[in-house]
Write a protein that holds these residues in place. Structure first.
Motif, mmCIF file in Angstrom:
data_model
loop_
_atom_site.group_PDB
_atom_site.id
_atom_site.type_symbol
_atom_site.label_atom_id
_atom_site.label_comp_id
_atom_site.label_asym_id
_atom_site.label_seq_id
_atom_site.Cartn_x
_atom_site.Cartn_y
_atom_site.Cartn_z
ATOM 1 N N ILE A 1 0.793 -1.330 0.096
ATOM 2 C CA ILE A 1 0.043 0.060 -0.021
ATOM 3 C C ILE A 1 0.908 1.234 -0.056
ATOM 4 C CG2 ILE A 1 -1.463 1.313 1.433
ATOM 5 C CD1 ILE A 1 -2.886 -1.403 2.389
ATOM 6 N N ALA A 2 1.909 1.177 0.709
ATOM 7 C CA ALA A 2 2.704 2.439 1.069
ATOM 8 C C ALA A 2 3.513 2.749 -0.153
ATOM 9 C CB ALA A 2 3.780 2.135 2.215
ATOM 10 N N THR A 3 4.110 1.550 -1.037
ATOM 11 C CA THR A 3 4.789 1.563 -2.279
ATOM 12 C C THR A 3 4.200 2.455 -3.334
ATOM 13 O OG1 THR A 3 6.008 -0.367 -1.449
ATOM 14 C CG2 THR A 3 6.447 0.322 -3.731
ATOM 15 N N VAL A 4 2.626 2.004 -3.292
ATOM 16 C CA VAL A 4 1.770 2.538 -4.374
ATOM 17 C C VAL A 4 1.736 3.920 -4.051
ATOM 18 C CG1 VAL A 4 -0.594 2.360 -5.222
ATOM 19 C CG2 VAL A 4 0.893 0.473 -4.850
ATOM 20 N N ALA A 5 1.571 4.299 -2.936
ATOM 21 C CA ALA A 5 1.389 5.724 -2.628
ATOM 22 C C ALA A 5 2.504 6.492 -2.845
ATOM 23 C CB ALA A 5 0.873 5.899 -1.239
ATOM 24 N N LEU A 6 3.742 6.317 -2.597
ATOM 25 C CA LEU A 6 4.922 6.960 -2.525
ATOM 26 C C LEU A 6 5.199 7.013 -4.145
ATOM 27 C CD1 LEU A 6 6.984 5.685 0.419
ATOM 28 C CD2 LEU A 6 5.336 7.535 0.240
ATOM 29 N N SER A 7 4.830 6.010 -4.985
ATOM 30 C CA SER A 7 5.328 5.977 -6.176
ATOM 31 C C SER A 7 4.366 6.923 -6.964
ATOM 32 C CB SER A 7 5.177 4.550 -6.741
ATOM 33 O OG SER A 7 5.555 4.458 -8.078
ATOM 34 N N LEU A 8 3.141 7.153 -6.708
ATOM 35 C CA LEU A 8 2.121 7.733 -7.744
ATOM 36 C C LEU A 8 1.874 9.153 -6.986
ATOM 37 C CD1 LEU A 8 -0.243 4.572 -8.428
ATOM 38 C CD2 LEU A 8 1.935 5.364 -9.658
ATOM 39 N N LEU A 9 1.993 9.440 -5.814
ATOM 40 C CA LEU A 9 1.692 10.732 -5.348
ATOM 41 C C LEU A 9 2.720 11.443 -4.973
ATOM 42 C CD1 LEU A 9 -0.942 9.283 -2.733
ATOM 43 C CD2 LEU A 9 -1.559 10.243 -5.100
ATOM 44 N N LYS A 10 2.525 13.011 -5.276
ATOM 45 C CA LYS A 10 3.669 13.902 -4.856
ATOM 46 C C LYS A 10 2.698 15.099 -4.144
ATOM 47 C CE LYS A 10 3.621 16.098 -9.308
ATOM 48 N NZ LYS A 10 1.923 15.827 -9.703
ATOM 49 N N SER A 11 3.513 16.059 -3.413
ATOM 50 C CA SER A 11 3.079 17.054 -2.939
ATOM 51 C C SER A 11 1.958 17.724 -3.857
ATOM 52 C CB SER A 11 4.053 18.195 -2.636
ATOM 53 O OG SER A 11 3.625 19.084 -1.885
#
Ligand SMILES: Cc1ncc(COP(=O)(O)O)c(C=O)c1O
Length: 397
Positions: free
Chosen positions: A87-97
């Motif tokens: 879950i965290a990898t998907v978020a960190l990969s696809l989302l930015k500030s």
């Protein structure tokens, strides 16, 4: 297409020359040797034509990745150290500030905690949407929405959403959809092909649960069908240094051939116990998508069909409000076979009491008021589990 029971056993594998056996080999490495500097420089870690470093995979992890991708109807897979890491990898990969992510209000709790913690600190906002009202999801999608999480059935309260409609809304808005597919395990429905309308873009799976099946391995997977999306996720995976241990990979490979049988048995037991609980006067509500009247039952039926093996071994009950939280805790303590413990998918039945009030944005209208207890059915005999529930309920009274 081949039945998954057969496919998980006869999945292609080329053993070393002159050796064939039921289980594949286990290759462990941090260092991988290259025959020459030229070979070292030309080796590409992004595809599976060769090996560069243990963190990027060995023949053993490549094999599990292939099998999980096939199981879920996807094309590529990344292995990570836990379901939450997926879950965290998907978020960190696809989302930015500046981006926003939408999460169902009944999502796996730590997924919401990540959004409220690191993502918030990094300027990524989130909203929780009503999983049972697709229009609520549609209303919340805005220009900053870059990712929508889906979960079917939802964690703890097990509402089954209208996945097809949710996906249609996301696709119309051009937003990426990631499904937490741990409950369906690639068996209850095909996340990448829902039969009508679009499939998901990403499926994450806590292999910790049914694929491992032993209650002794932590692992997660991220499955995709789009090679470019896979590479985007893989770059983050590489930069975060997310490797898995080959002994754990071996344990999951060893458990996969029995996945379909185990899942069906977990399902069969959970259905029987949930139905039995419906007649108990202590309980205000029993939550399990196979029960008519349980939130989202019709969506589950439309997507998964009704046969056994199309639902996970999870159900929840809500005790009548006349029972205090302390009495419900005492009921859980009185259980002998159902052990107090998080997780699910292993051989031992588990139970957890939950304080729902702090977990949701408000008390959903479709849920009775009272203390909720979630059961995960293991592989014990259903008669023994039923007797265990009966004795603990008797102790309550
Ligand atoms: C629905 C769901 N997704 C993800 C996870 C996370 O899996 P892990 O325990 O491997 O981090 C869990 C764990 O309970 C879960 O229930």
């Amino acid at each position: 297409m081949q039945d998954k029971r057969t496919g998980l056993i006869h999945h292609p594998y080329t053993p070393p020359e002159g050796f064939a056996a039921p289980q594949p080999g286990v290759y462990k490495a941090s260092t991988v040797f290259f025959p020459s500097v030229a070979a070292m420089r030309s080796r590409e870690w992004k595809d599976k034509t060769g090996y560069t470093y243990g963190l990027h995979g060995t023949p053993t992890s490549y094999l599990l990745e292939e099998r999980i991708a096939t199981l879920e109807g996807g094309a590529q897979c990344l292995l990570v150290p836990s379901g939450l890491a997926a879950i965290a990898t998907v978020a960190l990969s696809l989302l930015k500030s500046g981006d926003e992510v939408l999460i169902p209000d009944n999502a796996y709790g730590p997924s919401k905690a990540l959004a409220n913690g690191e993502l918030k600190d990094w300027g990524i906002t989130h909203q929780c949407y009503d999983p049972m009202d697709p229009q609520d999801l549609a209303r919340r999608i805005g220009p900053r929405t870059k990712l929508v999480w889906l979960e079917a059935a939802g964690s703890v309260t097990l509402e089954f959403p209208d996945l097809r409609e949710q996906l249609r809304i996301c696709r119309a808005a051009g937003v990426l959809c990631a499904l937490d597919n741990t409950w369906g395990a690639g068996l209850a429905f095909n996340a990448f092909d829902l039969g009508a309308g679009p499939g998901v873009d990403i499926s994450i799976h806590a292999l910790t649960k049914y694929p491992s099946g032993g209650g002794d391995v932590l692992m997660g997977s991220i499955v995709t069908r789009d090679p470019q999306l896979h590479i985007r996720l893989k770059l983050t995976h590489m930069r975060l240094g997310l490797g898995v241990g080959m002994n754990d990979v071996e344990a999951v490979l060893r458990a996969l051939p029995s996945l379909v049988l185990r899942y069906r048995e977990h399902d069969r037991t959970a259905r029987a116990l949930a139905r039995w609980c419906q007649d108990r006067p202590e309980l205000a509500q029993v939550l399990h998508p196979v029960l008519p009247g349980s939130p989202g039952h019709a969506h589950w039926q439309a997507l998964c069909g009704t046969e056994e093996g199309k639902a996970a071994g999870l159900f929840s009950v809500i005790f009548h409000e006349r029972y205090s939280a302390a009495q419900v805790d005492a009921f859980c303590d009185a259980l002998r076979l159902f052990k107090l413990g998080y997780s699910w998918g292993g051989p031992t039945s588990l139970v957890v009491p939950y304080e729902l009030a702090g977990m949701r944005q408000g008390w959903p209208a479709h849920l009775a008021r009272g203390t909720l207890v979630r059961f995960s059915t293991g592989l014990e005999a259903v008669e023994d589990l039923q007797a265990d529930l009966a004795q603990a309920l008797a102790a309550l009274n």
